[in-house]
Design a protein around this motif. Structure first.
Motif, PDB file in Angstrom:
ATOM      1  N   LYS A 202      27.435 -47.226  61.998  1.00 35.49           N
ATOM      2  CA  LYS A 202      28.174 -46.300  62.883  1.00 35.49           C
ATOM      3  C   LYS A 202      29.408 -46.949  63.492  1.00 35.49           C
ATOM      4  CE  LYS A 202      23.896 -43.854  64.133  1.00 35.49           C
ATOM      5  NZ  LYS A 202      23.256 -42.918  65.044  1.00 35.49           N
ATOM      6  N   ASP A 204      32.226 -46.201  62.906  1.00 33.87           N
ATOM      7  CA  ASP A 204      33.213 -45.135  63.145  1.00 33.87           C
ATOM      8  C   ASP A 204      33.213 -44.680  64.606  1.00 33.87           C
ATOM      9  OD1 ASP A 204      31.249 -42.416  62.934  1.00 33.87           O
ATOM     10  OD2 ASP A 204      30.584 -44.152  61.770  1.00 33.87           O
ATOM     11  N   ALA A 230      27.618 -45.170  57.471  1.00 33.36           N
ATOM     12  CA  ALA A 230      26.948 -44.407  56.417  1.00 33.36           C
ATOM     13  C   ALA A 230      27.690 -43.094  56.180  1.00 33.36           C
ATOM     14  CB  ALA A 230      25.495 -44.132  56.809  1.00 33.36           C
ATOM     15  N   THR A 231      28.238 -42.518  57.251  1.00 38.77           N
ATOM     16  CA  THR A 231      28.886 -41.217  57.103  1.00 38.77           C
ATOM     17  C   THR A 231      30.267 -41.343  56.468  1.00 38.77           C
ATOM     18  OG1 THR A 231      29.565 -41.424  59.410  1.00 38.77           O
ATOM     19  CG2 THR A 231      27.647 -40.044  58.967  1.00 38.77           C
ATOM     20  N   GLY A 255      16.968 -44.021  64.578  1.00 38.17           N
ATOM     21  CA  GLY A 255      18.228 -43.382  64.930  1.00 38.17           C
ATOM     22  C   GLY A 255      19.474 -44.187  64.624  1.00 38.17           C
ATOM     23  N   GLY A 257      20.408 -45.203  61.775  1.00 37.24           N
ATOM     24  CA  GLY A 257      20.977 -44.750  60.509  1.00 37.24           C
ATOM     25  C   GLY A 257      20.431 -45.433  59.273  1.00 37.24           C
ATOM     26  N   LYS A 258      19.196 -45.888  59.323  1.00 38.43           N
ATOM     27  CA  LYS A 258      18.608 -46.581  58.167  1.00 38.43           C
ATOM     28  C   LYS A 258      18.492 -45.646  56.959  1.00 38.43           C
ATOM     29  CE  LYS A 258      14.996 -47.816  60.550  1.00 38.43           C
ATOM     30  NZ  LYS A 258      15.465 -47.319  61.863  1.00 38.43           N
ATOM     31  N   SER A 259      17.982 -44.446  57.202  1.00 41.92           N
ATOM     32  CA  SER A 259      17.844 -43.503  56.083  1.00 41.92           C
ATOM     33  C   SER A 259      19.207 -43.104  55.550  1.00 41.92           C
ATOM     34  CB  SER A 259      17.090 -42.247  56.534  1.00 41.92           C
ATOM     35  OG  SER A 259      15.929 -42.601  57.233  1.00 41.92           O
ATOM     36  N   SER A 260      20.151 -42.878  56.448  1.00 41.08           N
ATOM     37  CA  SER A 260      21.492 -42.499  56.017  1.00 41.08           C
ATOM     38  C   SER A 260      22.127 -43.600  55.177  1.00 41.08           C
ATOM     39  CB  SER A 260      22.383 -42.215  57.226  1.00 41.08           C
ATOM     40  OG  SER A 260      21.751 -41.319  58.101  1.00 41.08           O
TER      41      SER A 260
HETATM   42  P1  GDP Z   1      17.109 -43.782  61.048  1.00 40.94           P
HETATM   43  O1  GDP Z   1      16.155 -43.229  62.051  1.00 40.94           O
HETATM   44  O2  GDP Z   1      17.456 -45.207  61.357  1.00 40.94           O
HETATM   45  O3  GDP Z   1      16.670 -43.604  59.636  1.00 40.94           O
HETATM   46  O4  GDP Z   1      18.497 -42.973  61.240  1.00 40.94           O
HETATM   47  P2  GDP Z   1      19.032 -41.714  60.423  1.00 40.94           P
HETATM   48  O5  GDP Z   1      19.549 -42.146  59.098  1.00 40.94           O
HETATM   49  O6  GDP Z   1      18.032 -40.637  60.445  1.00 40.94           O
HETATM   50  O7  GDP Z   1      20.306 -41.327  61.310  1.00 40.94           O
HETATM   51  C1  GDP Z   1      20.195 -40.935  62.666  1.00 40.94           C
HETATM   52  C2  GDP Z   1      21.430 -40.142  63.066  1.00 40.94           C
HETATM   53  O8  GDP Z   1      22.587 -40.957  63.020  1.00 40.94           O
HETATM   54  C3  GDP Z   1      21.703 -38.953  62.163  1.00 40.94           C
HETATM   55  O9  GDP Z   1      22.075 -37.879  62.946  1.00 40.94           O
HETATM   56  C4  GDP Z   1      22.848 -39.421  61.294  1.00 40.94           C
HETATM   57  O10 GDP Z   1      23.652 -38.360  60.856  1.00 40.94           O
HETATM   58  C5  GDP Z   1      23.593 -40.327  62.231  1.00 40.94           C
HETATM   59  N1  GDP Z   1      24.350 -41.372  61.514  1.00 40.94           N
HETATM   60  C6  GDP Z   1      23.867 -42.170  60.527  1.00 40.94           C
HETATM   61  N2  GDP Z   1      24.840 -43.017  60.098  1.00 40.94           N
HETATM   62  C7  GDP Z   1      25.948 -42.742  60.834  1.00 40.94           C
HETATM   63  C8  GDP Z   1      27.267 -43.301  60.859  1.00 40.94           C
HETATM   64  O11 GDP Z   1      27.641 -44.222  60.111  1.00 40.94           O
HETATM   65  N3  GDP Z   1      28.134 -42.781  61.780  1.00 40.94           N
HETATM   66  C9  GDP Z   1      27.774 -41.794  62.627  1.00 40.94           C
HETATM   67  N4  GDP Z   1      28.693 -41.351  63.483  1.00 40.94           N
HETATM   68  N5  GDP Z   1      26.544 -41.238  62.600  1.00 40.94           N
HETATM   69  C10 GDP Z   1      25.637 -41.698  61.731  1.00 40.94           C
END
Ligand code: GDP
Ligand code: ZN
Length: 373
Positions: A202, A204, A230-231, A255, A257-260
């Motif tokens: 994140k 960004d 990731a985005t 939260g 962003g591991k899955s993303s």
């Molecule tokens: P996890 O719980 O670690 O697997 O996290 P997720 O992949 O579910 O992401 C959690 C939230 O963070 C989601 O709403 C994603 O869209 C958001 N997110 C993930 N990567 C990024 C990123 O690089 N930038 C931003 N701004 N949001 C992100």
């Protein structure tokens, strides 16, 4: 250590018998004289040899290593493979032929394992004999390295084997970066003797200037540090390269962003994830089961919901210091040999912190860890 191949006499525990006390060989020999174990279907093909008490042992040709005994198998009938998920005595194995096999475990392996539940675990490299219709029987488990285990009731339960690195994920915002959590996972990786890669996702959401100190702190420790989004696709190529041909476990709070990140690294992932989890959902204890996700470029990622939040390995307070590598030169300056570097006078570590030779942030992580926050 070179492996020696020889005939091994293997003392077997009888079917469905409670484990005899370890080292109580006489007792077990007497038991087996009184009540010979009946071979079952699985055992029928193992050769029996000798007379009397000895005939209750089976002789297998095998190799011996630190883990004990590993049976040698007719290789021409076997395939090598990786255990994607394991539950009870059933394992989903991806063979080197690319196909998936629903495997059971040869009884001889279970009997030789110190703990039946650990006979075969996710991440194991196995030799198995394919049967019909995607079935198979696991004949041999290769020696493990980098195991992740959970200890319950004083017994070590291996959850994943052959992990060779930890990808520690934090986020630059939403949620805010928690350096002490990164430090915790770094200690865990150090204890497990596996490589650590720090990823701040994140990016960004923040200005690069704010990340320079993070890059400096972890870079100086010798970690790979990757800034990613990731985005927006930043850092994804670098992560892909770092994950290639390795077996990686993800760590980091929910939260970040591991899955993303995984979906960005592996665009076809959603398919792979669902096919593995469908299989896992057949059983009852599904939530704790670790699964492996195969990467197209080669390599595996361990997806274990429980591990993402928890400490990966148990580390005692006394051990923590040894995993803060930048403390080492200063520890030798401490006046007291058992200095905890918290309240003592004449402490080399505290003096190094006062002179900015050790980052205050890292020092505070250390204190939180040994005080068991
Ligand atoms: P996890 O719980 O670690 O697997 O996290 P997720 O992949 O579910 O992401 C959690 C939230 O963070 C989601 O709403 C994603 O869209 C958001 N997110 C993930 N990567 C990024 C990123 O690089 N930038 C931003 N701004 N949001 C992100
Ligand atoms: Zn000290």
């Amino acid at each position: 250590m070179a492996k020696k191949k020889r005939k091994l006499r293997v003392e077997f525990r009888k079917n469905r018998e409670k484990r005899a006390r370890r080292g109580d060989l006489t007792r077990r020999a007497v038991d087996s004289l009184e009540q010979p174990a009946a071979p079952d279907d699985f055992d029928a093909r193992e050769s029996l040899s000798g007379k009397g008490a000895l005939s209750r042992r089976r002789t297998v040709i095998g190799t011996e290593d630190e883990a004990g005994v590993v049976r040698d198998v007719d290789l021409s009938k076997c395939l090598s493979g990786r255990v994607l998920s394991s539950r009870g005595l059933h394992s989903l194995v991806r063979g080197d032929d690319g196909a998936r096999y629903d495997c059971t475990v040869r009884r001889v392996l279970r009997t030789m394992s110190r703990d039946e539940r650990n006979a075969v675990v996710t991440g194991d490299i196995v030799l198995f004999q394919p049967g019909g219709e995607g079935q198979g029987v696991i004949e041999r488990v290769e020696p493990r390295s980098g195991t992740i285990s959970r200890t319950s009731k004083g017994r070590e339960h291996v959850i994943v084997a052959n992990v060779d690195q930890v990808l520690i994920v934090g986020s630059a915002g939403e949620p805010a970066l928690k350096a002490n959590l990164i430090d915790r996972f770094l200690v865990s990786a150090g204890k497990g003797n596996v490589r650590a890669v720090v990823c701040v996702n994140k990016v960004d959401l923040t200005e690069p200037a704010g990340l320079v100190s993070i890059a400096g702190i972890y870079g100086r420790l010798g970690c790979e540090v990757v800034f990613a989004s990731a985005t927006q696709g930043a850092g994804i190529g670098r992560l892909r390269a770092l994950l290639k041909n390795r077996q990686t476990v993800l760590a980091g709070q929910s939260g970040v962003g591991k899955s993303s990140l995984l979906n960005a690294i592996e665009p076809s992932l959603e398919l792979a994830v669902s096919s593995v989890s469908e299989w896992t959902q057949k059983g009852r204890h599904t939530t704790r089961a670790a699964t492996l996700i195969e990467l197209g470029a080669g390599g595996w990622v361990v997806d274990t919901p429980g591990i993402r939040q928890l400490d990966l390995w148990d580390v005692s307070p006394e051990e923590v210091e040894g995993h803060f590598v930048e403390f080492r030169p200063f520890v030798t300056l401490c006046r007291f040999p058992d200095c905890t570097h918290t309240h003592e006078t004449g402490c080399g570590v505290q003096q190094a912190v006062a002179r900015d030779m050790i980052t205050r942030m890292r020092y505070e992580s250390y204190v939180r860890m040994i005080e068991g926050d």
